[in-house]
Design a protein around this motif. Structure first.
Motif, short mmCIF file in Angstrom:
data_model
loop_
_atom_site.label_atom_id
_atom_site.label_comp_id
_atom_site.label_asym_id
_atom_site.label_seq_id
_atom_site.Cartn_x
_atom_site.Cartn_y
_atom_site.Cartn_z
N SER A 1 0.85 -1.19 0.00
CA SER A 1 0.00 0.00 0.00
C SER A 1 0.89 1.24 0.00
CB SER A 1 -0.92 0.01 1.22
OG SER A 1 -0.17 0.11 2.41
N ASN A 2 0.27 2.39 -0.03
CA ASN A 2 1.00 3.65 0.01
C ASN A 2 0.64 4.43 1.25
OD1 ASN A 2 2.43 3.81 -2.63
ND2 ASN A 2 0.36 3.55 -3.41
N VAL A 3 1.62 5.14 1.80
CA VAL A 3 1.39 6.10 2.86
C VAL A 3 1.57 7.47 2.24
CG1 VAL A 3 2.31 7.06 5.01
CG2 VAL A 3 2.12 4.59 4.74
N THR A 4 0.65 8.38 2.53
CA THR A 4 0.74 9.73 2.00
C THR A 4 1.01 10.70 3.14
OG1 THR A 4 -1.64 10.10 2.21
CG2 THR A 4 -0.85 9.23 0.10
N GLY A 5 1.56 11.83 2.78
CA GLY A 5 1.82 12.87 3.75
C GLY A 5 1.95 14.20 3.04
N LYS A 6 2.18 15.22 3.84
CA LYS A 6 2.33 16.56 3.27
C LYS A 6 3.25 17.38 4.16
CE LYS A 6 -1.85 18.12 5.57
NZ LYS A 6 -3.20 18.65 5.40
N PHE A 7 3.72 18.46 3.59
CA PHE A 7 4.45 19.47 4.35
C PHE A 7 3.53 20.67 4.43
CE2 PHE A 7 7.74 16.77 2.56
CZ PHE A 7 8.54 16.55 3.67
N THR A 8 3.26 21.13 5.65
CA THR A 8 2.30 22.20 5.83
C THR A 8 2.92 23.59 5.76
OG1 THR A 8 2.50 22.08 8.23
CG2 THR A 8 0.79 20.72 7.20
N GLN A 9 4.25 23.68 5.85
CA GLN A 9 4.94 24.96 5.80
C GLN A 9 5.98 24.93 4.69
OE1 GLN A 9 4.14 27.64 7.88
NE2 GLN A 9 2.46 26.30 8.47
N PHE A 10 5.75 25.70 3.64
CA PHE A 10 6.71 25.81 2.55
C PHE A 10 6.49 27.14 1.83
CE2 PHE A 10 3.00 23.77 0.81
CZ PHE A 10 2.85 24.27 -0.47
N ASP A 11 7.49 27.52 1.07
CA ASP A 11 7.42 28.80 0.35
C ASP A 11 7.97 28.59 -1.06
OD1 ASP A 11 6.93 31.64 0.26
OD2 ASP A 11 9.10 31.86 0.14
N VAL A 12 7.37 29.26 -2.01
CA VAL A 12 7.82 29.21 -3.40
C VAL A 12 7.84 30.63 -3.93
CG1 VAL A 12 7.34 28.35 -5.73
CG2 VAL A 12 6.75 26.94 -3.74
N THR A 13 8.93 30.98 -4.61
CA THR A 13 8.99 32.25 -5.33
C THR A 13 9.40 31.95 -6.77
OG1 THR A 13 11.30 32.62 -4.71
CG2 THR A 13 9.61 33.60 -3.28
N ALA A 14 9.01 32.84 -7.66
CA ALA A 14 9.38 32.68 -9.07
C ALA A 14 9.63 34.06 -9.65
CB ALA A 14 8.29 31.96 -9.85
N GLU A 15 10.52 34.09 -10.63
CA GLU A 15 10.75 35.28 -11.43
C GLU A 15 10.54 34.89 -12.88
OE1 GLU A 15 14.35 37.45 -10.79
OE2 GLU A 15 13.96 37.69 -8.65
N THR A 16 9.77 35.71 -13.60
CA THR A 16 9.46 35.44 -15.00
C THR A 16 9.68 36.71 -15.81
OG1 THR A 16 7.13 36.07 -14.71
CG2 THR A 16 7.69 33.75 -14.36
N GLU A 17 9.63 36.55 -17.12
CA GLU A 17 9.57 37.71 -18.01
C GLU A 17 8.10 37.96 -18.26
OE1 GLU A 17 11.95 37.06 -21.47
OE2 GLU A 17 13.77 36.73 -20.30
N ASP A 18 7.61 39.10 -17.77
CA ASP A 18 6.17 39.39 -17.76
C ASP A 18 5.44 38.23 -17.10
OD1 ASP A 18 6.37 41.98 -18.88
OD2 ASP A 18 6.62 41.10 -20.87
N THR A 19 4.49 37.59 -17.80
CA THR A 19 3.76 36.47 -17.20
C THR A 19 4.10 35.15 -17.91
OG1 THR A 19 1.85 36.89 -18.62
CG2 THR A 19 1.83 37.90 -16.41
N ASP A 20 5.24 35.11 -18.59
CA ASP A 20 5.67 33.91 -19.32
C ASP A 20 6.53 33.04 -18.41
OD1 ASP A 20 6.60 32.02 -21.07
OD2 ASP A 20 7.80 33.41 -22.27
N PHE A 21 6.01 31.86 -18.06
CA PHE A 21 6.71 30.95 -17.14
C PHE A 21 7.66 30.00 -17.87
CE2 PHE A 21 3.48 32.51 -14.35
CZ PHE A 21 4.06 32.48 -13.10
N SER A 22 7.82 30.13 -19.18
CA SER A 22 8.65 29.18 -19.92
C SER A 22 10.14 29.31 -19.60
CB SER A 22 8.41 29.31 -21.43
OG SER A 22 8.83 30.58 -21.89
N ASN A 23 10.54 30.41 -18.99
CA ASN A 23 11.93 30.58 -18.56
C ASN A 23 12.00 30.99 -17.09
OD1 ASN A 23 13.48 30.03 -20.95
ND2 ASN A 23 12.51 31.86 -21.81
N ALA A 24 11.01 30.54 -16.31
CA ALA A 24 10.92 30.95 -14.91
C ALA A 24 12.12 30.49 -14.09
CB ALA A 24 9.64 30.39 -14.29
#
Length: 177
Positions: free
Chosen positions: A25-48
Motif C-alpha cells: 500500500s502507500n502512505v501519504t503525507g504533506k508538508f504544511t509549511q513551505f514557500d515558493v517564489t518565481a521570477e518570470t519575463e512578464d507572465t511567461d513561465f517558460s523561462n521561470a
C-alpha cells in the motif's frame, strides 16, 4: 521585457508525497509549511526561475508518532537539517501546458538534480485584482540518493518502505506589484 516576481499563495497551495509501505500500500503525507517564489519575463513561465523552501519539521502523515520518527535522524534529522530547498536550473516545454522543471534539490546537505513535471493551469485575476497563476507538480525521487536510508526487513520478505518517493503539489502564485 520586465521581470515579474511571484510569491506563494499558501492558502491555495499544497505539497504532498506518497511512498510504498510494506510493499502492498502507500502512505501519504504533506508538508504544511513551505514557500515558493518565481521570477518570470512578464507572465511567461517558460523561462521561470523558481525557488522553493520546505520546513521539514512541518511533515504531517496524520500519525504523530510516525511524524516524530520522520523528523529524527533515521529520516530527515530536522534539528540539523530544518529545510529542504529546490532551485530551478532550466524549464523545458513539453507541450502547450506541460513543462519539465529541472532543478537542484537539497535534502540533508546533499544536493542532486531532479526533474519535475509541471502542468500550467493558467492565470486569472481574483475579485480583489490579484493576478494568480496555478500549477500542478509531480515527480519521483529515490530517497536513498539523499541519505534517507532507514528501512526494516519484513518476515515475509521485502522491506517496510519503498525507495521511490512520489511528489505531488498544487501551487498557486500571486504576481507582485
Amino acid at each position: 521585457m520586465a521581470t515579474t516576481k511571484w510569491n506563494l499563495d499558501p492558502t491555495h497551495s499544497e505539497l504532498g508525497f506518497k511512498i510504498k509501505h510494506m510493499m502492498i500500500s502507500n502512505v501519504t503525507g504533506k508538508f504544511t509549511q513551505f514557500d515558493v517564489t518565481a521570477e518570470t519575463e512578464d507572465t511567461d513561465f517558460s523561462n521561470a526561475q523558481v525557488v522553493a523552501n520546505v520546513d521539514v519539521a512541518s511533515i504531517n502523515t496524520n500519525n504523530e508518532q510516525r511524524d516524530e520518527h520522520l523528523r529524527n535522524a533515521d529520516f530527515f534529522g530536522t534539528e540539523a537539517h530544518p529545510t529542504m530547498k529546490f532551485v530551478s536550473t532550466k524549464v523545458e516545454k513539453i507541450d502547450e501546458d506541460t513543462f519539465t522543471l529541472h532543478g537542484d534539490l537539497t535534502i540533508k546537505d546533499t544536493t542532486k538534480p531532479v526533474k519535475l513535471t509541471v502542468e500550467d493551469n493558467g492565470t486569472a485575476t481574483d475579485p480583489w485584482g490579484n493576478v494568480k497563476a496555478g500549477f500542478s507538480i509531480s515527480g519521483k525521487i529515490n530517497r536513498k540518493d539523499w541519505g534517507i536510508n532507514y528501512n526494516a526487513a519484513l518476515e515475509t520478505g521485502g522491506v517496510m518502505l519503498g525507495e521511490e518517493l512520489k511528489i505531488q503539489g498544487e501551487v498557486q502564485l500571486v504576481k507582485q506589484a
